[in-house]
Write a protein that holds these residues in place. Sequence first.
Motif, mmCIF file in Angstrom:
data_model
loop_
_atom_site.group_PDB
_atom_site.id
_atom_site.type_symbol
_atom_site.label_atom_id
_atom_site.label_comp_id
_atom_site.label_asym_id
_atom_site.label_seq_id
_atom_site.Cartn_x
_atom_site.Cartn_y
_atom_site.Cartn_z
ATOM 1 N N TRP A 54 0.871 -1.178 0.000
ATOM 2 C CA TRP A 54 0.000 0.000 0.000
ATOM 3 C C TRP A 54 0.903 1.220 0.000
ATOM 4 C CZ3 TRP A 54 0.044 -3.560 4.050
ATOM 5 C CH2 TRP A 54 0.500 -3.127 5.295
ATOM 6 N N PRO A 55 0.363 2.410 -0.187
ATOM 7 C CA PRO A 55 1.223 3.583 -0.382
ATOM 8 C C PRO A 55 2.300 3.777 0.678
ATOM 9 C CG PRO A 55 -1.021 4.132 -0.972
ATOM 10 C CD PRO A 55 -1.066 2.730 -0.419
ATOM 11 N N ASP A 56 1.988 3.528 1.940
ATOM 12 C CA ASP A 56 2.991 3.681 3.002
ATOM 13 C C ASP A 56 3.820 2.422 3.214
ATOM 14 O OD1 ASP A 56 2.245 6.302 3.480
ATOM 15 O OD2 ASP A 56 0.742 5.746 4.977
ATOM 16 N N GLN A 57 3.553 1.382 2.439
ATOM 17 C CA GLN A 57 4.269 0.111 2.568
ATOM 18 C C GLN A 57 4.617 -0.402 1.165
ATOM 19 O OE1 GLN A 57 5.389 -1.655 5.395
ATOM 20 N NE2 GLN A 57 6.405 -2.793 3.761
ATOM 21 N N PRO A 58 5.608 0.209 0.508
ATOM 22 C CA PRO A 58 5.929 -0.195 -0.871
ATOM 23 C C PRO A 58 6.624 -1.541 -0.969
ATOM 24 C CG PRO A 58 7.451 1.515 -0.118
ATOM 25 C CD PRO A 58 6.402 1.383 0.950
ATOM 26 N N THR A 59 7.270 -2.005 0.125
ATOM 27 C CA THR A 59 7.896 -3.323 0.123
ATOM 28 C C THR A 59 6.831 -4.372 0.427
ATOM 29 O OG1 THR A 59 9.966 -2.393 0.947
ATOM 30 C CG2 THR A 59 9.691 -4.765 1.144
ATOM 31 N N PRO A 60 6.669 -5.380 -0.433
ATOM 32 C CA PRO A 60 5.592 -6.355 -0.215
ATOM 33 C C PRO A 60 5.717 -7.068 1.129
ATOM 34 C CG PRO A 60 6.467 -6.555 -2.437
ATOM 35 C CD PRO A 60 7.388 -5.627 -1.696
ATOM 36 N N LEU A 61 4.582 -7.223 1.785
ATOM 37 C CA LEU A 61 4.494 -8.010 3.007
ATOM 38 C C LEU A 61 3.786 -9.324 2.679
ATOM 39 C CD1 LEU A 61 3.312 -5.383 5.678
ATOM 40 C CD2 LEU A 61 5.638 -5.984 4.994
ATOM 41 N N VAL A 62 4.299 -10.405 3.214
ATOM 42 C CA VAL A 62 3.661 -11.716 3.015
ATOM 43 C C VAL A 62 2.474 -11.823 3.973
ATOM 44 C CG1 VAL A 62 3.970 -14.213 3.089
ATOM 45 C CG2 VAL A 62 5.853 -12.735 2.321
ATOM 46 N N LEU A 63 1.286 -12.064 3.408
ATOM 47 C CA LEU A 63 0.059 -12.136 4.195
ATOM 48 C C LEU A 63 -0.377 -13.554 4.523
ATOM 49 C CD1 LEU A 63 -2.168 -9.460 2.413
ATOM 50 C CD2 LEU A 63 -0.635 -9.130 4.371
ATOM 51 N N ALA A 64 -0.170 -14.470 3.577
ATOM 52 C CA ALA A 64 -0.679 -15.839 3.752
ATOM 53 C C ALA A 64 0.022 -16.754 2.777
ATOM 54 C CB ALA A 64 -2.190 -15.880 3.521
ATOM 55 N N HIS A 65 -0.017 -18.057 3.079
ATOM 56 C CA HIS A 65 0.466 -19.073 2.136
ATOM 57 C C HIS A 65 -0.358 -20.330 2.317
ATOM 58 C CE1 HIS A 65 2.902 -20.921 5.397
ATOM 59 N NE2 HIS A 65 3.217 -19.675 5.734
ATOM 60 N N ALA A 66 -0.263 -21.204 1.340
ATOM 61 C CA ALA A 66 -1.134 -22.387 1.324
ATOM 62 C C ALA A 66 -0.336 -23.640 0.960
ATOM 63 C CB ALA A 66 -2.260 -22.200 0.311
ATOM 64 N N THR A 67 -0.763 -24.762 1.543
ATOM 65 C CA THR A 67 -0.196 -26.062 1.216
ATOM 66 C C THR A 67 -1.330 -27.009 0.892
ATOM 67 O OG1 THR A 67 1.601 -25.655 2.814
ATOM 68 C CG2 THR A 67 1.294 -27.919 2.032
ATOM 69 N N PRO A 68 -1.567 -27.292 -0.403
ATOM 70 C CA PRO A 68 -2.621 -28.249 -0.756
ATOM 71 C C PRO A 68 -2.248 -29.651 -0.304
ATOM 72 C CG PRO A 68 -2.017 -26.877 -2.626
ATOM 73 C CD PRO A 68 -0.963 -26.671 -1.574
ATOM 74 N N HIS A 69 -3.250 -30.461 0.043
ATOM 75 C CA HIS A 69 -3.012 -31.860 0.431
ATOM 76 C C HIS A 69 -3.079 -32.751 -0.808
ATOM 77 C CE1 HIS A 69 -3.135 -30.442 4.448
ATOM 78 N NE2 HIS A 69 -4.441 -30.332 4.535
#
Length: 210
Positions: free
Chosen positions: A195-210
Amino acid sequence: MALLHRAELRPSKLDLLAAWLPGRPWFAGTAGAGVTRLASYRFDDPTGEVGIETLLVRAGDGPVLQVPLTYRGAPLAGAEEWLVGTTEHSVLGRRWVYDACTDPVYPPALAAAVLAGAGQAEEYFEADGVRNVRPPSMTVTGGRVDRVEPPTVGAPREVVDGDPTLIRTDHVELAVIRRPAPGEPPTAAALAATWPDQPTPLVLAHATPH
């Protein structure tokens, strides 16, 4: 698409979070301090019945916290311990606000964003039959787009409330990062945001399919 209402909430979402967040095992910040909204994004509920919104907030001078919420017009059976609170919506009436990680509408929406590139919902207001789109406050990007249709997920069968919060279903395990930070996710199937005040990407979530 997410239809928004120009409405007043009593108490506000941030007031609810100021009371609820300090009791979470992953909370970091100043207990008793006001909660500041940094950015937010939404997912679509295919039925149009449940609001699905994720807030990026800060409590006092603490770190960024990710708080996915769902908004319902009636209580969700069996989810009392995950209730953030209730609020009076000046248009929709009473709304029950839940930690979305335990709400059955949230895991499929999150998995679709992480694994199928579904993205965030477009937000809009409607007045006199005219649709006015609200520009997003942040940009959310899936890390891998290799499926035509969102994956089958199913309702949560176990939720481990920590950082990350783990949502386990029959077909996938989703990890919601409560204190998102820059860095490489443990898997290519991940969701990141700026977002504008956070130009460096932040990792929000990840997934592991079974």
